[in-house]
Write an enzyme that holds these catalytic residues in place. Structure first.
Site, PDB file in Angstrom:
ATOM      1  N   CYS A 177       0.841  -1.200   0.000  1.00  0.00           N
ATOM      2  CA  CYS A 177       0.000   0.000   0.000  1.00  0.00           C
ATOM      3  C   CYS A 177       0.871   1.243   0.000  1.00  0.00           C
ATOM      4  O   CYS A 177       1.759   1.406   0.829  1.00  0.00           O
ATOM      5  CB  CYS A 177      -0.962  -0.082   1.178  1.00  0.00           C
ATOM      6  SG  CYS A 177      -1.100   1.339   2.220  1.00  0.00           S
ATOM      7  N   CYS A 218       0.699   3.640   2.906  1.00  0.00           N
ATOM      8  CA  CYS A 218       1.438   3.159   4.073  1.00  0.00           C
ATOM      9  C   CYS A 218       2.903   3.549   3.947  1.00  0.00           C
ATOM     10  O   CYS A 218       3.533   3.956   4.919  1.00  0.00           O
ATOM     11  CB  CYS A 218       1.332   1.649   4.188  1.00  0.00           C
ATOM     12  SG  CYS A 218      -0.357   1.048   4.291  1.00  0.00           S
TER      13      CYS A 218
END
Ligand SMILES: *[C@@H]1O[C@H](CO)[C@@H](O)[C@H](O)[C@H]1NC(C)=O
Length: 439
Positions: A58, A61
């Site tokens: 991700c 993230c």
């Protein structure tokens, strides 16, 4: 001669530089512990943890990584009683489940076996504030007039319990336990407050905001916790998408001026002034039903109305059902605005949007379109492949159905009418209120 010496010096310098970068990197990561499924058994009961759940792929993230290291090292150097960790939610699903993680990155705190979910902006300041709020006492005692003044100067919205112990204090503590993720809770005795603050009876709970204060009245306001939840925003303020999202919990309508921050026109300024004035002068009339404010980013509202909202404009949104109201004509005066608000309240204004099935489907197709538009403009070939393949299959199936003699009556042109012109390319992308700014 001196040239080789210089070269040598340069090499040494470079090595020192690389080494120090490596050192600082490892030092930073030492402040953040990598957690796994054994975490809940291993931790001590009194420990307080700030945890980021991530997924390796991700990108939001990854953007948060540096902030997370900074938070880890800063909390450590401040001597805060908070340990910082991170966990790969895709690998340690037990832990992720325990914390009810649904999206990434998820930021949570664990204190006294209670889990606190952070929903604010993914900035260092926002997260640090959250960590120190949750880690500290649930209710902070303001024991002197100076402390009260200090707290007032630091908080735009301040909840205060006034008086000695009582059942009301119990409800206040219970509310704080849940709502500390959003706001601070204070307590004080009557003599700490300025004389001008007249509290009808003690004990009492009051909120100080908008340059005045409001006391809680159980009969009128219902449950204390939901009253606090409703009153935790300024009546008029600048609103970002996180705030707007959070205002959804309050069940109030939000009257918004959508303004363009780059070139604020006279109309923008007029809308802002009108809303601010009505919020202030008609507080008694509207503050129970409305929040007021202005927004400089339109992504959230564009997603809600499924189109490009013109700026500047006025809109009232009902976040409980994703509905919205637009003024019937130009809003030039306070009178126009009051009329508009009243028609919304008495039901004579047409609510648009909403969360019915049709609207949800439209919203889905709007979001798909928004995701695909930039994909096409950046990598047309990949876009064609990605979209073309499933389309070809759908087309084949339709063809097969038609041949089988079924009248397949679906319209083709549903995707048009949504100006696929130049302006749209840059705008979409960051629809989710995640990661506005990671530093
Ligand atoms: C806002 O939505 C809620 C939930 O659907 C509804 O009960 C309420 O009446 C709506 N408010 C207005 C003014 O339409």
């Amino acid at each position: 001669m001196s040239n080789t010496k210089n070269n040598l010096l340069f090499t040494v310098n470079a090595c020192v530089f690389v080494l120090s970068v490596l050192l600082s990197l490892t030092a930073a990561s030492a402040f953040v512990e990598e957690l796994d499924d054994t975490f809940m058994e291993m931790k001590e009961p009194e420990e307080i943890w700030l945890i980021k759940f991530y997924a390796p792929r991700c990108s939001f993230c990854k953007q948060l990584d540096r902030v997370w290291h900074e938070i880890g090292s800063e909390l450590k150097s401040l001597g805060a009683p908070v340990s910082v960790g991170k966990a790969d939610a895709t690998a340690h699903t037990g832990l992720a489940k325990e914390f009810k993680v649904q999206g990434y990155p998820a930021i949570l705190m664990l204190k006294n076996d209670i889990k606190y979910n952070y929903q604010g902006p993914r900035t260092k300041d926002g997260i640090m504030d959250f960590a120190s709020r949750v880690a500290g006492p649930l209710v902070r005692a303001l024991t002197s007039p100076q402390l009260f003044q200090h707290a007032m100067s630091r908080h735009d919205v301040l909840f205060l319990y006034i008086g000695a112990s009582s059942p009301l204090k119990g409800s206040y503590m219970a509310a704080a336990e849940e709502l500390i993720v959003h706001t601070y809770f204070f307590s004080a005795s009557r003599d700490v407050l300025p004389k001008a603050v007249s509290i009808p009876s003690l004990p009492a709970v009051a909120v100080f905001k908008d340059g005045t204060f409001l006391t809680y009245n159980e009969e009128r306001d219902g449950e204390l916790k939901s009253w606090i939840n409703r009153e935790r925003f300024l009546t008029y303020s600048k609103i970002d998408s996180y705030t707007l999202y959070a205002m959804g919990d309050t069940d109030k309508l939000v009257a918004l001026a959508l303004v363009d921050e780059r070139r604020p026109s006279d109309k923008s300024l007029r809308y802002k002034t009108l809303l601010e004035r009505v919020a202030r002068d008609y507080k008694e009339l509207y503050s129970r039903e409305f929040y007021f404010g202005y927004m400089e980013e339109n992504d959230y509202i564009n997603g809600l109305v499924m189109g490009e909202v013109a700026t500047p404009s006025l809109i009232v949104v009902n976040l409980s059902n994703d509905g919205y109201f637009l003024p019937p004509g130009a809003v030039e005066t306070e009178h126009h605005l009051l009329d508009f608000l009243n028609t919304v309240l008495n039901g004579s204004s047409q609510c648009q949007g909403g969360n019915g099935l049709v609207q949800r489907l439209r919203r889905l197709s709007y979001e798909v379109r928004n995701t695909l538009t930039p994909l096409f403009s950046q990598t047309p070939l990949l876009g064609c492949l990605l979209l073309g393949f499933p389309l070809a299959i759908v087309a084949l199936i339709c063809y097969a159905c038609c041949k089988a003699g079924r009248p397949a009556g679906q319209g083709q042109g549903e995707g048009e009418g949504e100006g696929e012109g130049e302006g749209r390319v840059a705008a979409p992308q960051r629809k989710t209120p995640a990661d506005k700014k990671a530093d």
